[in-house]
Motif scaffolding. Structure first.
Motif, PDB file in Angstrom:
ATOM      1  N   GLY A  35       0.801  -1.229   0.000  1.00 18.53           N
ATOM      2  CA  GLY A  35       0.000   0.000   0.000  1.00 18.53           C
ATOM      3  C   GLY A  35       0.830   1.272   0.000  1.00 18.53           C
ATOM      4  N   VAL A  36       2.141   1.142  -0.239  1.00 17.81           N
ATOM      5  CA  VAL A  36       2.991   2.339  -0.293  1.00 17.81           C
ATOM      6  C   VAL A  36       3.039   2.792  -1.754  1.00 17.81           C
ATOM      7  CG1 VAL A  36       5.311   3.265   0.144  1.00 17.81           C
ATOM      8  CG2 VAL A  36       4.378   1.473   1.636  1.00 17.81           C
ATOM      9  N   PRO A  37       2.671   4.030  -2.055  1.00 14.61           N
ATOM     10  CA  PRO A  37       2.629   4.453  -3.461  1.00 14.61           C
ATOM     11  C   PRO A  37       4.010   4.448  -4.114  1.00 14.61           C
ATOM     12  CG  PRO A  37       1.871   6.239  -1.992  1.00 14.61           C
ATOM     13  CD  PRO A  37       2.247   5.087  -1.118  1.00 14.61           C
ATOM     14  N   THR A  38       4.034   4.118  -5.408  1.00 12.81           N
ATOM     15  CA  THR A  38       5.283   4.222  -6.170  1.00 12.81           C
ATOM     16  C   THR A  38       5.442   5.696  -6.584  1.00 12.81           C
ATOM     17  OG1 THR A  38       4.150   3.719  -8.229  1.00 12.81           O
ATOM     18  CG2 THR A  38       5.093   1.836  -7.012  1.00 12.81           C
ATOM     19  N   PHE A  39       6.416   5.972  -7.460  1.00 14.99           N
ATOM     20  CA  PHE A  39       6.664   7.369  -7.844  1.00 14.99           C
ATOM     21  C   PHE A  39       6.112   7.721  -9.220  1.00 14.99           C
ATOM     22  CE2 PHE A  39       9.726   6.431  -4.584  1.00 14.99           C
ATOM     23  CZ  PHE A  39       9.637   7.550  -3.778  1.00 14.99           C
ATOM     24  N   ARG A  40       6.367   6.833 -10.197  1.00 13.26           N
ATOM     25  CA  ARG A  40       6.132   7.250 -11.586  1.00 13.26           C
ATOM     26  C   ARG A  40       4.938   6.597 -12.252  1.00 13.26           C
ATOM     27  NH1 ARG A  40      11.094   7.347 -10.314  1.00 13.26           N
ATOM     28  NH2 ARG A  40      12.116   9.367 -10.461  1.00 13.26           N
ATOM     29  N   GLU A  41       4.149   5.832 -11.530  1.00  8.83           N
ATOM     30  CA  GLU A  41       3.012   5.215 -12.207  1.00  8.83           C
ATOM     31  C   GLU A  41       1.936   6.272 -12.454  1.00  8.83           C
ATOM     32  OE1 GLU A  41       2.653   0.727 -11.463  1.00  8.83           O
ATOM     33  OE2 GLU A  41       3.449   1.627  -9.647  1.00  8.83           O
ATOM     34  N   ALA A  42       1.305   6.149 -13.615  1.00  9.85           N
ATOM     35  CA  ALA A  42       0.537   7.266 -14.157  1.00  9.85           C
ATOM     36  C   ALA A  42      -0.524   7.826 -13.214  1.00  9.85           C
ATOM     37  CB  ALA A  42      -0.080   6.839 -15.477  1.00  9.85           C
ATOM     38  N   ARG A  49       1.091  13.167  -8.449  1.00 10.65           N
ATOM     39  CA  ARG A  49       0.238  13.997  -7.570  1.00 10.65           C
ATOM     40  C   ARG A  49       0.988  15.161  -6.952  1.00 10.65           C
ATOM     41  NH1 ARG A  49      -0.958   9.335  -3.641  1.00 10.65           N
ATOM     42  NH2 ARG A  49      -2.169  10.832  -2.448  1.00 10.65           N
ATOM     43  N   PHE A  50       2.307  15.034  -6.859  1.00  9.13           N
ATOM     44  CA  PHE A  50       3.111  16.079  -6.221  1.00  9.13           C
ATOM     45  C   PHE A  50       4.269  16.435  -7.141  1.00  9.13           C
ATOM     46  CE2 PHE A  50       1.408  13.319  -2.849  1.00  9.13           C
ATOM     47  CZ  PHE A  50       0.711  14.237  -2.078  1.00  9.13           C
ATOM     48  N   ARG A  51       4.796  17.656  -6.966  1.00 11.51           N
ATOM     49  CA  ARG A  51       5.924  18.074  -7.800  1.00 11.51           C
ATOM     50  C   ARG A  51       7.222  17.834  -7.033  1.00 11.51           C
ATOM     51  NH1 ARG A  51       4.712  21.881 -11.811  1.00 11.51           N
ATOM     52  NH2 ARG A  51       6.559  23.110 -11.325  1.00 11.51           N
ATOM     53  N   PRO A  52       8.065  16.951  -7.564  1.00 10.54           N
ATOM     54  CA  PRO A  52       9.285  16.614  -6.822  1.00 10.54           C
ATOM     55  C   PRO A  52      10.146  17.830  -6.515  1.00 10.54           C
ATOM     56  CG  PRO A  52       9.307  15.643  -9.044  1.00 10.54           C
ATOM     57  CD  PRO A  52       7.939  16.194  -8.815  1.00 10.54           C
ATOM     58  N   GLU A  53      10.165  18.803  -7.432  1.00 13.16           N
ATOM     59  CA  GLU A  53      11.046  19.965  -7.189  1.00 13.16           C
ATOM     60  C   GLU A  53      10.542  20.825  -6.034  1.00 13.16           C
ATOM     61  OE1 GLU A  53       9.406  19.187  -9.875  1.00 13.16           O
ATOM     62  OE2 GLU A  53       8.538  20.914 -10.904  1.00 13.16           O
ATOM     63  N   GLU A  54       9.264  20.647  -5.634  1.00 15.42           N
ATOM     64  CA  GLU A  54       8.736  21.412  -4.493  1.00 15.42           C
ATOM     65  C   GLU A  54       8.849  20.666  -3.176  1.00 15.42           C
ATOM     66  OE1 GLU A  54       4.708  22.388  -5.541  1.00 15.42           O
ATOM     67  OE2 GLU A  54       5.351  23.727  -7.155  1.00 15.42           O
ATOM     68  N   LEU A  55       9.222  19.363  -3.262  1.00 13.36           N
ATOM     69  CA  LEU A  55       9.200  18.540  -2.045  1.00 13.36           C
ATOM     70  C   LEU A  55      10.454  17.713  -1.818  1.00 13.36           C
ATOM     71  CD1 LEU A  55       5.543  17.328  -2.528  1.00 13.36           C
ATOM     72  CD2 LEU A  55       6.331  18.815  -0.688  1.00 13.36           C
ATOM     73  N   ALA A  56      11.220  17.484  -2.834  1.00 10.15           N
ATOM     74  CA  ALA A  56      12.328  16.532  -2.701  1.00 10.15           C
ATOM     75  C   ALA A  56      13.632  17.105  -3.241  1.00 10.15           C
ATOM     76  CB  ALA A  56      11.967  15.224  -3.417  1.00 10.15           C
ATOM     77  N   THR A  57      13.893  18.356  -2.899  1.00 10.71           N
ATOM     78  CA  THR A  57      15.189  18.966  -3.249  1.00 10.71           C
ATOM     79  C   THR A  57      15.645  19.799  -2.046  1.00 10.71           C
ATOM     80  OG1 THR A  57      14.245  21.022  -4.107  1.00 10.71           O
ATOM     81  CG2 THR A  57      14.541  19.239  -5.701  1.00 10.71           C
ATOM     82  N   PRO A  58      16.950  20.030  -1.914  1.00 16.45           N
ATOM     83  CA  PRO A  58      17.429  20.893  -0.829  1.00 16.45           C
ATOM     84  C   PRO A  58      16.888  22.314  -0.978  1.00 16.45           C
ATOM     85  CG  PRO A  58      19.293  19.856  -2.013  1.00 16.45           C
ATOM     86  CD  PRO A  58      18.043  19.425  -2.706  1.00 16.45           C
ATOM     87  N   GLU A  59      16.699  22.761  -2.206  1.00 10.79           N
ATOM     88  CA  GLU A  59      16.180  24.118  -2.431  1.00 10.79           C
ATOM     89  C   GLU A  59      14.751  24.239  -1.897  1.00 10.79           C
ATOM     90  OE1 GLU A  59      17.522  22.194  -4.880  1.00 10.79           O
ATOM     91  OE2 GLU A  59      19.478  23.187  -5.008  1.00 10.79           O
TER      92      GLU A  59
END
Ligand code: OAD
Length: 255
Positions: A35-42, A49-59
């Motif tokens: 039940g853990v979501p993957t990253f790239r499935e459509a 659902r989320f933008r990686p650059e807003e959540l998964a970068t040091p910036e």
């Protein structure tokens, strides 16, 4: 008639039954059946659902630590409520079956360890660890739930989740250990990863170039189809337990 059952290639079972050094490289697909979501499935992937650059970068963290921290808290809650699935358990059993078995995971959910795997290289870190964002090197346990990003007990800067973000290097010990395991292995199992993110995906190519046999388990085709000698199409939670049982039976025959 039931669903067609993906046959286990005899060549793959035979090779796993005699191999002394096997590496498994896992990705988010292994935890999908928990039940853990993957990253790239459509439809269901996190990056749909989320933008990686807003959540998964040091910036992103520097700009808005509270939002990033809250997203990781949400993921921690999700994983804490999940349990390892039969695919995780089968990989833990491989460790006792194959003497030189190493598991390299891109997953940060800790489910392999919860299933009993002991030799795990967490290539992208772990959701439940935290370290100082300012780089003083401190790591600290944070009591959960923790709705606000905590402060570093040593220097007072923000603490951040101990995962690898886009644009960051893989922790050197993990990278070296993974490369060493891949260079020595006779067989690499690539399971539940789209193999789109480097350097993890490069490990499969590296194993192939070093002469290892590569086998892939995935519900969908991936870019590794050119290097994988064996491709098992289906969910890892179904295929891995069958594979481990077939290998166990074959090993017992030989012993
Ligand atoms: P992806 O979401 O890119 O790929 C998941 C893969 O799992 C896909 O190829 C699916 O077809 C497959 N899959 C889904 N369910 C499956 C199942 N039940 N059995 C077998 N396969 C299944 O996830 P990763 O490849 O892990 O990085 O992504 C790599 C990295 O990209 C992640 O570690 C993360 C992400 O950005 C960081 O956060 C640094």
């Amino acid at each position: 008639m039931g669903d067609p059952v993906t046959p286990l290639p005899a060549g793959l079972v035979g090779r796993l039954a005699t191999a002394r050094r096997v590496v498994a490289l896992t990705g988010a697909g292994v935890s999908a059946e928990s039940g853990v979501p993957t990253f790239r499935e459509a439809q269901t992937g996190l990056w749909a659902r989320f933008r990686p650059e807003e959540l998964a970068t040091p910036e992103a963290f520097a700009a808005d630590p509270r939002t990033v921290w809250a997203w990781y808290e949400w993921r921690r809650d999700l994983v804490a409520a999940a349990a390892p699935n039969p695919g995780h358990h089968a990989l833990a059993q491989f460790e006792s079956l194959v003497p030189g078995f190493t598991l390299i995971t891109q997953n940060v959910d800790g489910l392999h360890a919860r299933a009993g795997s002991r030799r795990v290289i967490e290539f992208h870190g772990n959701l439940f660890t935290n370290r100082c964002f300012a780089g003083c090197g401190a790591e600290a346990d944070v009591p959960r739930p923790c709705p606000e990003p905590p402060r570093c007990p040593h220097c007072g800067a923000w603490m951040r989740p101990g995962v690898v973000w886009f644009g960051e290097a893989i922790p050197i010990e993990a990278l070296q250990a993974a490369k060493a395991a891949v260079d020595r292995c006779e067989m690499l199992l690539v399971i539940g990863t789209s193999a789109l993110v480097t350097p993890a995906a490069g490990l499969a190519l590296r194993a192939h170039e070093a002469g290892a046999m590569v086998a892939e388990i995935n519900i969908s085709p991936t870019g590794l189809d050119g290097v994988a000698q064996f491709r098992l199409a289906g969910p890892s939670g179904e295929l891995l337990p069958r594979l481990v049982e077939a290998v166990r039976a074959r090993r017992e025959m030989h012993s």
